[in-house]
Design a protein around this motif. Structure first.
Motif, mmCIF file in Angstrom:
data_model
loop_
_atom_site.group_PDB
_atom_site.id
_atom_site.type_symbol
_atom_site.label_atom_id
_atom_site.label_comp_id
_atom_site.label_asym_id
_atom_site.label_seq_id
_atom_site.Cartn_x
_atom_site.Cartn_y
_atom_site.Cartn_z
ATOM 1 N N LYS A 69 0.826 -1.210 0.000
ATOM 2 C CA LYS A 69 0.000 0.000 0.000
ATOM 3 C C LYS A 69 0.858 1.256 0.000
ATOM 4 O O LYS A 69 0.449 2.303 -0.484
ATOM 5 N N ASN A 70 2.053 1.176 0.609
ATOM 6 C CA ASN A 70 2.925 2.346 0.695
ATOM 7 C C ASN A 70 3.884 2.460 -0.482
ATOM 8 O O ASN A 70 4.626 3.432 -0.586
ATOM 9 N N ASN A 117 -0.179 5.804 -5.336
ATOM 10 C CA ASN A 117 0.298 4.805 -4.373
ATOM 11 C C ASN A 117 -0.419 3.474 -4.572
ATOM 12 O O ASN A 117 -1.412 3.394 -5.282
ATOM 13 N N ASP A 135 -2.309 2.199 -2.625
ATOM 14 C CA ASP A 135 -3.631 2.207 -1.980
ATOM 15 C C ASP A 135 -4.716 2.776 -2.913
ATOM 16 O O ASP A 135 -5.797 3.132 -2.466
ATOM 17 N N TYR A 136 -4.396 2.857 -4.210
ATOM 18 C CA TYR A 136 -5.357 3.297 -5.237
ATOM 19 C C TYR A 136 -5.727 4.767 -5.131
ATOM 20 O O TYR A 136 -6.779 5.186 -5.569
#
Ligand SMILES: [Zn+2]
Length: 287
Positions: A59-60, A81, A83-84
């Motif tokens: 995610k990062n 990122n 995380d979309y």
């Protein structure tokens, strides 16, 4: 709702991603006051960015796409990122050119010739970098070239943005990736479907990613794996801007303050303004 739908075709011999980002493009039009041509260039690059983000592991983890061209749009930057979330801007938000013969916006003419660079930060020591020469400046062909040359992945890429007087009415794309073992027959069928996507933005204006998957791909032993929402979100904050000021150096900051009374820094991505006066500068260097 903006989203990406991921699926497999031919029991896994191909992967498909269908991206719809109408709301995100409208948000960028509002933030940067984009002309239709500039919105199309940014929206197509954002769709490519969503695809890169969807293929990151963490995610990062983060990515950026930087297009440099000698056309009137000047350049495009998209960052996001795992995380979309993503964000972007163009060098010239008000670029304009006559429409092409087929009625499409002339993104290729607006970008011109130049390069596309993808940078990925996967939390390793060194970020990954790949640069390709632009093929057409239409973004889709250029992104396919990047995937083939830099990542060794054979993909069909269709990207589009449809803008009318009310704003963006359809945006996103379809990307099909060939997997090892894919047959000539399967490639032929995929090429046939993709060639029907010359107006992908109009299809995206009428159908959701799920509907596009069901209509065009589900009969090819297709399996829809997941649908994930996409959001425009900037990553700028006070700390990052203060770090940028530190890198300019105390002396230069003091000179600007003496000359103008304050230092104003705007974020390229969200256009938020950060203003620092003499006291703020003193505080930063006391920390
Ligand atoms: Zn920002």
């Amino acid at each position: 709702m903006d989203s990406i739908v991921k699926g497999t075709l031919f029991n896994g011999f191909a992967r498909v991603a269908i991206i719809s980002i109408k709301d995100a493009v409208n948000e960028e039009i509002k933030i940067h006051d984009l002309s239709p041509l500039s919105a199309a260039a940014l929206g197509r690059t954002m769709a490519a960015g969503v695809y890169l983000g969807a293929n990151l592991k963490g995610k990062n983890d983060s990515y950026s796409i930087t297009i440099k061209g000698d056309g009137c749009i000047g350049g495009v930057v998209v960052a996001g990122n795992g995380d979309y979330t993503l964000r972007g801007y163009v060098a010239n938000p008000h670029a304009e050119l006559p429409l092409k013969g087929n009625g499409h916006l002339d993104v290729g003419g607006g970008i011109g010739s130049g390069t596309m660079t993808v940078c990925k930060d996967l939390g390793l020591k060194e970020p990954y970098n790949g640069t390709v020469e632009l093929v057409t400046g239409e973004i889709a062909e250029d992104f396919a070239e990047y995937l083939a040359k830099s990542e060794g992945v054979n993909s069909a890429v269709c990207l589009g943005v449809l803008v009318d007087k009310t704003g963006c009415v359809g945006a996103g794309g379809v990307i099909v990736q060939a997997m090892p073992g894919i047959t000539e027959d399967m490639l032929f069928i995929i090429e046939d479907i993709i060639s029907g996507f010359s107006a992908i933005s109009s299809i995206l204006a009428e159908k959701s990613p799920r509907e596009i998957f069901d209509f065009y791909f589900s009969h090819l032993d297709g399996e829809l794996l997941e649908e994930i929402p996409i959001k425009v979100q900037c990553s700028c904050n006070q700390q990052k801007i203060e770090n940028a000021l530190r890198s300019i150096g105390r002396k230069d900051c003091d000179e600007i303050i003496a000359e103008r009374g304050s230092i104003e820094i705007s974020c390229h991505f969200c256009e938020k303004k950060y203003i620092f006066n003499k006291e703020d500068i003193d505080k930063i260097w006391k920390k």
